[in-house]
Enzyme design. Structure first.
Site, mmCIF file in Angstrom:
data_model
loop_
_atom_site.group_PDB
_atom_site.id
_atom_site.type_symbol
_atom_site.label_atom_id
_atom_site.label_comp_id
_atom_site.label_asym_id
_atom_site.label_seq_id
_atom_site.Cartn_x
_atom_site.Cartn_y
_atom_site.Cartn_z
ATOM 1 N N LYS A 22 39.600 34.994 39.110
ATOM 2 C CA LYS A 22 39.762 35.253 40.416
ATOM 3 C C LYS A 22 40.195 34.368 41.367
ATOM 4 O O LYS A 22 40.288 33.034 40.891
ATOM 5 C CB LYS A 22 38.286 35.672 41.100
ATOM 6 C CG LYS A 22 37.938 37.228 40.646
ATOM 7 C CD LYS A 22 36.826 37.891 41.519
ATOM 8 C CE LYS A 22 36.523 39.282 41.204
ATOM 9 N NZ LYS A 22 35.715 40.260 42.171
ATOM 10 N N ARG A 58 31.428 40.588 33.804
ATOM 11 C CA ARG A 58 32.540 41.370 33.629
ATOM 12 C C ARG A 58 33.784 40.818 33.445
ATOM 13 O O ARG A 58 34.129 40.188 34.681
ATOM 14 C CB ARG A 58 32.631 42.407 34.946
ATOM 15 C CG ARG A 58 33.732 43.508 34.783
ATOM 16 C CD ARG A 58 34.019 44.277 36.456
ATOM 17 N NE ARG A 58 34.893 45.425 36.317
ATOM 18 C CZ ARG A 58 36.247 45.008 36.714
ATOM 19 N NH1 ARG A 58 36.465 43.999 37.294
ATOM 20 N NH2 ARG A 58 36.918 46.092 36.846
#
Length: 304
Positions: A244, A278
Site C-alpha cells: 500500500k 490479505r
C-alpha cells in the site's frame, strides 16, 4: 482452508492469535493448520493499484488464483472492481462479467478452495454466493448498497466488516478525524451491533480497519501502532496492508518496491495478535509468518 461444522459454543471474548471462530456460508468454520491465515488477492481488474491489468482476463485470473492456492492461500479473494483512490465504479452486471467465469472454473478445478468476493453490490453478492463463494469482503459496511445487508442475513456468509471514510473516488480528499483510534473503534461497535441485530451472527464477522481507505499516513500509522485495540471485540482481524501507499509515503518506495516493507509489517502485526493477512505475495507471506511463529514458539517449527 478447511471448514468444520459450526460449534454451539460462543467464541471467547479475549485477544487471540488463534483467530477465534469465523463461520462462513453453510455454517462451517474457517480454519487453518497454521497459527495465522493468508488471504490471497486475485485482482480481475484493469486498474488496481498494484497489479491491475495483469490478470484481467478469465484465463489469466484463473491461472493466478490456482497459483496462489498452490502457494498456500487459505482463502482466495476475487475482486472485479478496483477500490484504489479515484477508482471508477462498476455496475453489478459489469462486475459479474469479470467474476463469474473465474469463480465457476475455480469451483470446478479446486472444489475445496475457500472463495471470497470483494464487492459492495447486493446483486453481485447474491449471485456469487449462489455460485459457491463463501465470504463477502465489503469495503462499505453495507452503506454503498443497503440491500447488501438483506443478502448477508439471507445467506449468512463469512463477512468482512471494513472501515472506510468515503467512497474510493473521494476517500483521499483530505480525510479528517478528531481521534482516529476511537472513531474506528466506535465504527466497529456500531457495525457489529447493526449486523447482529439484523440477523447476521457475530461469529460470521471479521474486522478490517481499512488501512488507506480515507486515511492519511498519520492516521494509518496511529491505527497500526495500536492494532491490538481491535482485539477487544473478540473477533478475528483481517489486515489488508499489502504493497500500500503508506510504504511509499513513509519510505519513498515505488509500488513494485514495497514487498520487503509489507513482510516486515505483516510479521509485526501478527505479533500484535492479528491473525488474517490479505496479500498479493502468498508464498513470501507464509515464509514470513512461519518464521515469526517459530521465533515466538520453537515447538511450532520443530513439531514439539
Amino acid at each position: 482452508m478447511k471448514t468444520n461444522s459450526a460449534s454451539n459454543n460462543m467464541p471467547e471474548k479475549e485477544p487471540s492469535r488463534r483467530g477465534g471462530s469465523w463461520l462462513c456460508l453453510g455454517g462451517g468454520a474457517v480454519t487453518t493448520p497454521a497459527p495465522f491465515g493468508v488471504m490471497g488477492i486475485v485482482n480481475l481488474t484493469p486498474d488496481s493499484f498494484y497489479d491491475g491489468g495483469t490478470h484481467d482476463s478469465a484465463d489469466l485470473g484463473l491461472a493466478h488464483a490456482v497459483r496462489l492456492h498452490a502457494e498456500g492461500a487459505d482463502i482466495l479473494d476475487l475482486g472485479a472492481e478496483s477500490s484504489r483512490p479515484g477508482a471508477r465504479a462498476l455496475t453489478p452486471e459489469q462486475e459479474l462479467l469479470r467474476l463469474m467465469p473465474v469463480l465457476r472454473e475455480l469451483r470446478r478445478e479446486i472444489p475445496d478452495a475457500a472463495l471470497s468476493v470483494d464487492t459492495y453490490h447486493a446483486a453481485t453478492a447474491a449471485a456469487v454466493l449462489e455460485e459457491g463463494a463463501q465470504i463477502i469482503n465489503d469495503i462499505s459496511a453495507c452503506t454503498f448498497d443497503p440491500g447488501l445487508l438483506d443478502v448477508l442475513v439471507q445467506y449468512r456468509p463469512g463477512y468482512v466488516l471494513m472501515h472506510s471514510q468515503g467512497r474510493p473516488d473521494v476517500m483521499q480528499d483530505a480525510p479528517r478525524y478528531d481521534d482516529v483510534r476511537s472513531e474506528v473503534m466506535a465504527f466497529f461497535e456500531r457495525g457489529l451491533r447493526r449486523l447482529t441485530a439484523a440477523g447476521l451472527p457475530e461469529e460470521h464477522i471479521v474486522l478490517d480497519p481499512g488501512i488507506g481507505f480515507g486515511k492519511t499516513l498519520r492516521h494509518n500509522l496511529e491505527l497500526l501502532s495500536h492494532a491490538e485495540d481491535w482485539l477487544a471485540f473478540g473477533r478475528p482481524v483481517l489486515m489488508g496492508l499489502s504493497m500500500k501507499s503508506l510504504f511509499g509515503h513513509l519510505l519513498g518506495l515505488a509500488t513494485h518496491e514495497r514487498g520487503d516493507a509489507t513482510q516486515v509489517a505483516t510479521a509485526l502485526l501478527w505479533e500484535k495478535g492479528l491473525f488474517w493477512h490479505r496479500v498479493h505475495d502468498v508464498a513470501a507471506t507464509r515464509r514470513t509468518l512461519t518464521l515469526a511463529a517459530a521465533l515466538r514458539d520453537p515447538g511450532l517449527a520443530c513439531g514439539a
